[in-house]
Motif scaffolding. Structure first.
Motif, PDB file in Angstrom:
ATOM      1  N   ILE A  38       0.853  -1.204   0.000  1.00 17.92           N
ATOM      2  CA  ILE A  38       0.000   0.000   0.000  1.00 17.92           C
ATOM      3  C   ILE A  38       0.888   1.254   0.000  1.00 17.92           C
ATOM      4  CG2 ILE A  38      -1.739   1.282   1.332  1.00 17.92           C
ATOM      5  CD1 ILE A  38      -2.626  -1.498   2.467  1.00 17.92           C
ATOM      6  N   ALA A  39       1.927   1.212   0.824  1.00 13.11           N
ATOM      7  CA  ALA A  39       2.845   2.364   0.906  1.00 13.11           C
ATOM      8  C   ALA A  39       3.474   2.644  -0.464  1.00 13.11           C
ATOM      9  CB  ALA A  39       3.937   2.092   1.942  1.00 13.11           C
ATOM     10  N   HIS A  40       3.781   1.568  -1.203  1.00 11.61           N
ATOM     11  CA  HIS A  40       4.382   1.736  -2.530  1.00 11.61           C
ATOM     12  C   HIS A  40       3.409   2.459  -3.470  1.00 11.61           C
ATOM     13  CE1 HIS A  40       7.112   0.902  -5.826  1.00 11.61           C
ATOM     14  NE2 HIS A  40       6.074   0.536  -6.541  1.00 11.61           N
ATOM     15  N   GLY A  81      11.393  -3.403   4.858  1.00 10.03           N
ATOM     16  CA  GLY A  81      11.055  -4.395   3.847  1.00 10.03           C
ATOM     17  C   GLY A  81      11.126  -3.866   2.425  1.00 10.03           C
ATOM     18  N   ASN A  82      10.523  -2.687   2.184  1.00 10.41           N
ATOM     19  CA  ASN A  82      10.495  -2.156   0.816  1.00 10.41           C
ATOM     20  C   ASN A  82      11.903  -1.866   0.307  1.00 10.41           C
ATOM     21  OD1 ASN A  82       7.820  -1.869   1.902  1.00 10.41           O
ATOM     22  ND2 ASN A  82       7.310  -0.616   0.121  1.00 10.41           N
ATOM     23  N   THR A  83      12.752  -1.353   1.172  1.00  8.66           N
ATOM     24  CA  THR A  83      14.130  -1.050   0.768  1.00  8.66           C
ATOM     25  C   THR A  83      14.862  -2.343   0.403  1.00  8.66           C
ATOM     26  OG1 THR A  83      14.120   0.827   2.278  1.00  8.66           O
ATOM     27  CG2 THR A  83      16.277   0.068   1.524  1.00  8.66           C
ATOM     28  N   PRO A 164      15.094   5.332   5.019  1.00  7.43           N
ATOM     29  CA  PRO A 164      14.208   5.434   3.851  1.00  7.43           C
ATOM     30  C   PRO A 164      12.799   4.920   4.151  1.00  7.43           C
ATOM     31  CG  PRO A 164      16.142   4.049   3.399  1.00  7.43           C
ATOM     32  CD  PRO A 164      16.057   4.233   4.874  1.00  7.43           C
ATOM     33  N   LEU A 165      11.806   5.453   3.470  1.00  5.23           N
ATOM     34  CA  LEU A 165      10.395   5.020   3.589  1.00  5.23           C
ATOM     35  C   LEU A 165       9.971   4.833   5.036  1.00  5.23           C
ATOM     36  CD1 LEU A 165      11.189   4.069   0.601  1.00  5.23           C
ATOM     37  CD2 LEU A 165       9.344   2.471   0.874  1.00  5.23           C
ATOM     38  N   GLU A 166       9.977   5.902   5.730  1.00  3.28           N
ATOM     39  CA  GLU A 166       9.851   5.866   7.181  1.00  3.28           C
ATOM     40  C   GLU A 166       8.441   6.211   7.623  1.00  3.28           C
ATOM     41  OE1 GLU A 166      11.963   4.870   9.160  1.00  3.28           O
ATOM     42  OE2 GLU A 166      11.254   5.700  11.030  1.00  3.28           O
ATOM     43  N   ILE A 184      14.412   9.260   2.715  1.00  2.00           N
ATOM     44  CA  ILE A 184      14.037   9.234   1.291  1.00  2.00           C
ATOM     45  C   ILE A 184      12.541   8.966   1.282  1.00  2.00           C
ATOM     46  CG2 ILE A 184      14.335   8.038  -0.922  1.00  2.00           C
ATOM     47  CD1 ILE A 184      17.152   7.161   0.145  1.00  2.00           C
ATOM     48  N   ASP A 185      11.771   9.897   0.788  1.00  2.00           N
ATOM     49  CA  ASP A 185      10.308   9.768   0.850  1.00  2.00           C
ATOM     50  C   ASP A 185       9.695  10.540  -0.308  1.00  2.00           C
ATOM     51  OD1 ASP A 185       7.582   9.796   1.479  1.00  2.00           O
ATOM     52  OD2 ASP A 185       7.947  10.026   3.630  1.00  2.00           O
ATOM     53  N   LEU A 186       8.908   9.844  -1.112  1.00  2.00           N
ATOM     54  CA  LEU A 186       8.296  10.501  -2.278  1.00  2.00           C
ATOM     55  C   LEU A 186       7.210  11.497  -1.886  1.00  2.00           C
ATOM     56  CD1 LEU A 186       8.180   7.484  -4.723  1.00  2.00           C
ATOM     57  CD2 LEU A 186       9.013   9.757  -5.330  1.00  2.00           C
ATOM     58  N   ASP A 202      12.315  11.574  -3.627  1.00  2.00           N
ATOM     59  CA  ASP A 202      12.583  10.848  -4.874  1.00  2.00           C
ATOM     60  C   ASP A 202      12.271   9.382  -4.642  1.00  2.00           C
ATOM     61  OD1 ASP A 202      13.374  10.444  -7.479  1.00  2.00           O
ATOM     62  OD2 ASP A 202      15.522  10.691  -7.112  1.00  2.00           O
ATOM     63  N   ASN A 203      12.116   8.655  -5.731  1.00  2.00           N
ATOM     64  CA  ASN A 203      11.902   7.219  -5.612  1.00  2.00           C
ATOM     65  C   ASN A 203      13.209   6.573  -5.156  1.00  2.00           C
ATOM     66  OD1 ASN A 203      11.359   4.434  -6.047  1.00  2.00           O
ATOM     67  ND2 ASN A 203       9.818   5.020  -7.551  1.00  2.00           N
ATOM     68  N   ILE A 204      13.114   5.684  -4.194  1.00  2.00           N
ATOM     69  CA  ILE A 204      14.335   5.060  -3.657  1.00  2.00           C
ATOM     70  C   ILE A 204      15.130   4.352  -4.757  1.00  2.00           C
ATOM     71  CG2 ILE A 204      13.226   2.886  -2.944  1.00  2.00           C
ATOM     72  CD1 ILE A 204      15.083   3.099  -0.419  1.00  2.00           C
TER      73      ILE A 204
HETATM   74  O1  PTJ Z   1       8.973  -3.009   6.310  1.00  2.00           O
HETATM   75  P1  PTJ Z   1       8.298  -2.320   7.454  1.00  2.00           P
HETATM   76  O2  PTJ Z   1       7.614  -3.310   8.397  1.00  2.00           O
HETATM   77  O3  PTJ Z   1       9.219  -1.424   8.226  1.00  2.00           O
HETATM   78  O4  PTJ Z   1       7.110  -1.394   6.869  1.00  2.00           O
HETATM   79  C1  PTJ Z   1       7.423  -0.435   5.903  1.00  2.00           C
HETATM   80  C2  PTJ Z   1       6.243   0.513   5.612  1.00  2.00           C
HETATM   81  C3  PTJ Z   1       6.599   1.276   4.343  1.00  2.00           C
HETATM   82  C4  PTJ Z   1       4.989  -0.327   5.371  1.00  2.00           C
HETATM   83  C5  PTJ Z   1       6.050   1.445   6.811  1.00  2.00           C
HETATM   84  O5  PTJ Z   1       7.209   2.141   7.084  1.00  2.00           O
HETATM   85  C6  PTJ Z   1       4.905   2.413   6.578  1.00  2.00           C
HETATM   86  O6  PTJ Z   1       3.744   2.172   6.884  1.00  2.00           O
HETATM   87  O7  PTJ Z   1       5.291   3.561   5.997  1.00  2.00           O
HETATM   88  P2  PTJ Z   1       4.292   4.761   5.570  1.00  2.00           P
HETATM   89  O8  PTJ Z   1       3.884   5.501   6.804  1.00  2.00           O
HETATM   90  O9  PTJ Z   1       3.249   4.256   4.649  1.00  2.00           O
HETATM   91  O10 PTJ Z   1       5.282   5.691   4.781  1.00  2.00           O
HETATM   92  C7  PTJ Z   1       5.954   5.256   3.647  1.00  2.00           C
HETATM   93  C8  PTJ Z   1       6.341   6.482   2.816  1.00  2.00           C
HETATM   94  O11 PTJ Z   1       7.216   6.047   1.811  1.00  2.00           O
HETATM   95  C9  PTJ Z   1       5.157   7.160   2.129  1.00  2.00           C
HETATM   96  O12 PTJ Z   1       5.217   8.557   2.347  1.00  2.00           O
HETATM   97  C10 PTJ Z   1       5.355   6.845   0.638  1.00  2.00           C
HETATM   98  O13 PTJ Z   1       4.971   7.933  -0.184  1.00  2.00           O
HETATM   99  C11 PTJ Z   1       6.860   6.645   0.569  1.00  2.00           C
HETATM  100  N1  PTJ Z   1       7.279   5.717  -0.489  1.00  2.00           N
HETATM  101  C12 PTJ Z   1       6.657   4.596  -0.929  1.00  2.00           C
HETATM  102  N2  PTJ Z   1       7.364   3.999  -1.891  1.00  2.00           N
HETATM  103  C13 PTJ Z   1       8.485   4.731  -2.067  1.00  2.00           C
HETATM  104  C14 PTJ Z   1       8.435   5.842  -1.164  1.00  2.00           C
HETATM  105  N3  PTJ Z   1       9.410   6.756  -1.092  1.00  2.00           N
HETATM  106  C15 PTJ Z   1      10.472   6.592  -1.928  1.00  2.00           C
HETATM  107  N4  PTJ Z   1      10.590   5.573  -2.802  1.00  2.00           N
HETATM  108  C16 PTJ Z   1       9.625   4.627  -2.912  1.00  2.00           C
HETATM  109  N5  PTJ Z   1       9.761   3.615  -3.794  1.00  2.00           N
END
Ligand code: PTJ
Length: 257
Positions: A38-40, A81-83, A164-166, A184-186, A202-204
């Motif tokens: 969902i975050a992606h 995880g996403n990183t 990143p993606l915090e 790093i956060d879009l 920017d995108n990671i």
């Molecule tokens: O792996 P975990 O358990 O630590 O969980 C990781 C997530 C991402 C699920 C967790 O940290 C979370 O819920 O994050 P948020 O609060 O949804 O924030 C994620 C942020 O990352 C959002 O502002 C997105 O816009 C941003 N984002 C998503 N994909 C990318 C990104 N920023 C940069 N590059 C991306 N590819």
């Protein structure tokens, strides 16, 4: 096992679809949290608004981030995880180049995911990964999510941390501990983006290779020159420029026939 998509090379959204498939695959392996998918999606939406390219304020922030990592006494790269799914090799290369330690830090932490993320980093060439099992024995004060569990040799004692993606809460808690936080956060509007010392919007998948190049280039500079780059950087102003960039781009697109 879900349905696998065959992505034709000619598809206009091939790159984006490949990233989605990689994340779905990583979710099935336990690397990515379900919420990571969902975050992606949220990230993709912001990336779309910026034209899916690195914009000048992001490059400016990348240089300041590189200078901060080089000058740090104890820098740490926090990996979620996403990183680990999208850029494991770049995270490992950056850690080697700075040099910095890698630490697994998860919002949705369980033993399976800890091991999966650590293994992804080791497969990408990491020799040492902090923050798993009993080594995540320290606690970030005033933080109630699983992100509070950190390694005393890592995030807990670090001076500069790349997160990143915090989620916003940990950035705030780390700031309260006196840490210098790079993210790093879009989403330039997120609490993390607004709270960090340096936000690379920017995108990671583009930001980490850019950061690697910047560290490589700036390593030749002396301490004064590096400090100058950091002093000239103002995160609030840079975020404003990012938001104005998006506004101007959308205005130009709205005027197109
Ligand atoms: O792996 P975990 O358990 O630590 O969980 C990781 C997530 C991402 C699920 C967790 O940290 C979370 O819920 O994050 P948020 O609060 O949804 O924030 C994620 C942020 O990352 C959002 O502002 C997105 O816009 C941003 N984002 C998503 N994909 C990318 C990104 N920023 C940069 N590059 C991306 N590819």
């Amino acid at each position: 096992m879900g349905i696998r998509l065959k992505i034709p090379k000619s598809h206009v959204r091939a790159e984006s679809l490949k990233k989605r498939e990689a994340l779905i695959d990583a979710e099935e392996k336990g690397i990515v949290a379900k919420a990571g998918l969902i975050a992606h999606g949220r990230g993709e939406a912001f990336d779309y608004l910026m034209g899916e390219v690195t914009i000048p304020p992001a490059l400016f922030a990348t240089r300041a981030a590189a200078a901060s990592l080089i000058l740090a006494e104890h820098p740490i790269i926090s990996v979620n995880g996403n990183t680990a799914a999208l850029v494991p090799a770049d995270a490992v290369s950056l850690a080697k180049l700075v040099p910095a330690d890698l630490e697994v830090n998860l919002f949705y932490r369980n033993r399976r995911r800890e091991i999966a993320v650590k293994s992804a980093l080791i497969r990408a060439g990491a020799k040492k990964v902090l923050g798993t099992g009993s080594s995540a024995s320290a606690r970030i004060p005033e933080l109630f999510s699983e992100r509070r569990r950190v390694d005393p040799r890592g995030i807990y004692s670090a001076d500069v941390i790349l997160v990143p993606l915090e989620d916003g809460d940990r950035t705030m808690a780390l700031k309260k501990m006196g840490k210098f936080v790079i993210t790093i956060d879009l989403n330039p509007l997120s609490r993390t983006a607004q709270t960090a010392d340096i936000t690379i919007v920017d995108n990671i998948v583009r930001a980490l290779p850019n950061l690697l190049r910047a560290v490589e280039e700036l390593k030749r500079l002396n301490e004064q020159e590096l400090k100058g780059i950091i002093e000239r950087f103002d995160n609030r102003r840079n975020l404003s420029e990012t938001i104005l960039f998006i506004r101007d781009r959308l205005t130009a697109m709205a005027k197109e026939e």
